[in-house]
Design a protein around this motif. Structure first.
Motif, mmCIF file in Angstrom:
data_model
loop_
_atom_site.group_PDB
_atom_site.id
_atom_site.type_symbol
_atom_site.label_atom_id
_atom_site.label_comp_id
_atom_site.label_asym_id
_atom_site.label_seq_id
_atom_site.Cartn_x
_atom_site.Cartn_y
_atom_site.Cartn_z
ATOM 1 N N LEU A 52 0.828 -1.202 0.000
ATOM 2 C CA LEU A 52 0.000 0.000 0.000
ATOM 3 C C LEU A 52 0.862 1.252 0.000
ATOM 4 O O LEU A 52 1.891 1.307 0.661
ATOM 5 C CB LEU A 52 -0.929 0.010 1.223
ATOM 6 C CG LEU A 52 -2.003 -1.085 1.281
ATOM 7 C CD1 LEU A 52 -2.761 -0.988 2.589
ATOM 8 C CD2 LEU A 52 -2.965 -0.955 0.099
ATOM 9 N N GLN A 53 0.419 2.241 -0.729
ATOM 10 C CA GLN A 53 1.103 3.521 -0.744
ATOM 11 C C GLN A 53 0.343 4.484 0.154
ATOM 12 O O GLN A 53 -0.874 4.617 0.049
ATOM 13 C CB GLN A 53 1.174 4.073 -2.176
ATOM 14 C CG GLN A 53 2.033 3.228 -3.092
ATOM 15 C CD GLN A 53 2.165 3.853 -4.462
ATOM 16 O OE1 GLN A 53 1.349 4.666 -4.866
ATOM 17 N NE2 GLN A 53 3.201 3.470 -5.188
ATOM 18 N N ILE A 54 1.068 5.127 1.049
ATOM 19 C CA ILE A 54 0.456 6.045 2.017
ATOM 20 C C ILE A 54 1.199 7.375 1.959
ATOM 21 O O ILE A 54 2.318 7.444 1.444
ATOM 22 C CB ILE A 54 0.523 5.451 3.441
ATOM 23 C CG1 ILE A 54 1.988 5.187 3.837
ATOM 24 C CG2 ILE A 54 -0.293 4.175 3.538
ATOM 25 C CD1 ILE A 54 2.156 4.738 5.275
ATOM 26 N N PRO A 55 0.604 8.452 2.462
ATOM 27 C CA PRO A 55 1.311 9.736 2.484
ATOM 28 C C PRO A 55 2.582 9.635 3.325
ATOM 29 O O PRO A 55 2.546 9.239 4.490
ATOM 30 C CB PRO A 55 0.293 10.682 3.133
ATOM 31 C CG PRO A 55 -1.031 10.060 2.852
ATOM 32 C CD PRO A 55 -0.793 8.572 2.921
ATOM 33 N N VAL A 56 3.697 9.969 2.720
ATOM 34 C CA VAL A 56 5.008 9.869 3.377
ATOM 35 C C VAL A 56 5.632 11.252 3.444
ATOM 36 O O VAL A 56 5.638 11.990 2.442
ATOM 37 C CB VAL A 56 5.932 8.910 2.602
ATOM 38 C CG1 VAL A 56 7.324 8.894 3.225
ATOM 39 C CG2 VAL A 56 5.344 7.516 2.567
#
Length: 269
Positions: free
Chosen positions: A218-222
């Motif tokens: 999953l891609q999340i705000p980084v």
């Protein structure tokens, strides 16, 4: 060169009267090159032309030196010819790095074998080249992932083994700081110890962040600034030794949608 250009029609007829074998060579996905016994090219198929960027007319009359790169020494080619001329082997198979017309270097799986006339005397050589570019990219990716996995295991072990001793050392240093005069040399020295322990702890955290795998994908705000800071902590010692200054124009609280560990890997590479 004109003499060799005339060989092509005879070559087609000699393959077979129906032209089936010639059509197979022409349509092969592998790059095929034929030379005479002196190493002069008299045929290259369309796949060869596509791979190396030379037209048929540009290749015919030349030698395979046309596509040589600087990666192999003379001894490499000497051994190649030794195998080809050895009656017991009569072929050569291996990997080489060739150079296309545009300068691109291409890893190749190459097989060279002689072909003979009716008297069983060598009249030329056929080379079959397979482009290994994608294979090499995949091998590098797998190798990189293996290194990251090993790094992750080592980092977890180091964090476990060093975390407690560092925590104890830091706690004792802070305790002694409270007991000592704030302006004393001892207090300042203890403060330096705490700073260095924190530096090691942050370095361990940076290693963990870089090597951890997000199994969910999953891609999340980084927070990009934190990722860049982690990478900087890992390489700042090497940068200092090399006299390189590291600077970033990324503003604080800059977020991107990504996987933090992989983003750090991209920046580090």
């Amino acid at each position: 060169m004109g003499e060799h250009l005339k060989i092509m029609p005879d070559f087609k007829q000699e393959m077979d009267s129906e032209g089936v074998l010639y059509a197979c060579v022409q349509g092969s996905n592998d790059a095929i090159m034929l030379t005479d016994e002196e190493g002069i090219i008299f045929y290259v198929n369309p796949a060869w032309q596509t791979l190396f960027g030379y037209t048929y007319d540009e290749a015919v009359g030349n030698t395979p030196r046309l596509i040589r790169s600087h990666h192999h020494k003379k001894s490499f080619y000497d051994q190649m010819w030794s195998d080809l001329l050895d009656i017991r082997k009569a072929m050569w198979r291996g990997e080489v790095i060739n150079r296309a017309k545009n300068g691109k270097e291409i890893p190749i799986a190459l097989t060279i074998s002689p072909f003979r006339d009716e008297k069983q005397e060598t009249s030329g050589y056929m080379s079959i080249a397979v482009d290994l570019t994608e294979k090499k990219k995949m091998e590098m990716k797998v190798h990189w992932q293996d290194r990251l996995t090993t790094l992750g295991i080592l980092t977890e072990g180091l964090a476990h083994e060093m975390g407690t001793p560092l925590g104890v050392a830091r706690g004792r240093a802070e305790y002694l700081m409270r007991l000592s005069d704030q302006d004393s040399l001892a207090n300042k020295s203890l403060g330096t110890i705490v700073e260095q322990i924190d530096k090691v702890s942050k370095l361990m955290e940076a290693l963990q962040n870089l090597s951890c795998e997000n199994e969910s994908g999953l891609q999340i705000p980084v927070d990009l600034t934190k990722v860049v800071s982690s990478v900087q902590r890992l390489i700042e010692g090497k940068l200092q030794l090399s006299g390189i200054q590291f600077s970033s124009t990324i503003t604080s609280d800059t977020f991107v949608l990504a996987e933090a560990s992989r983003l750090g890997q991209c920046i580090l590479s």
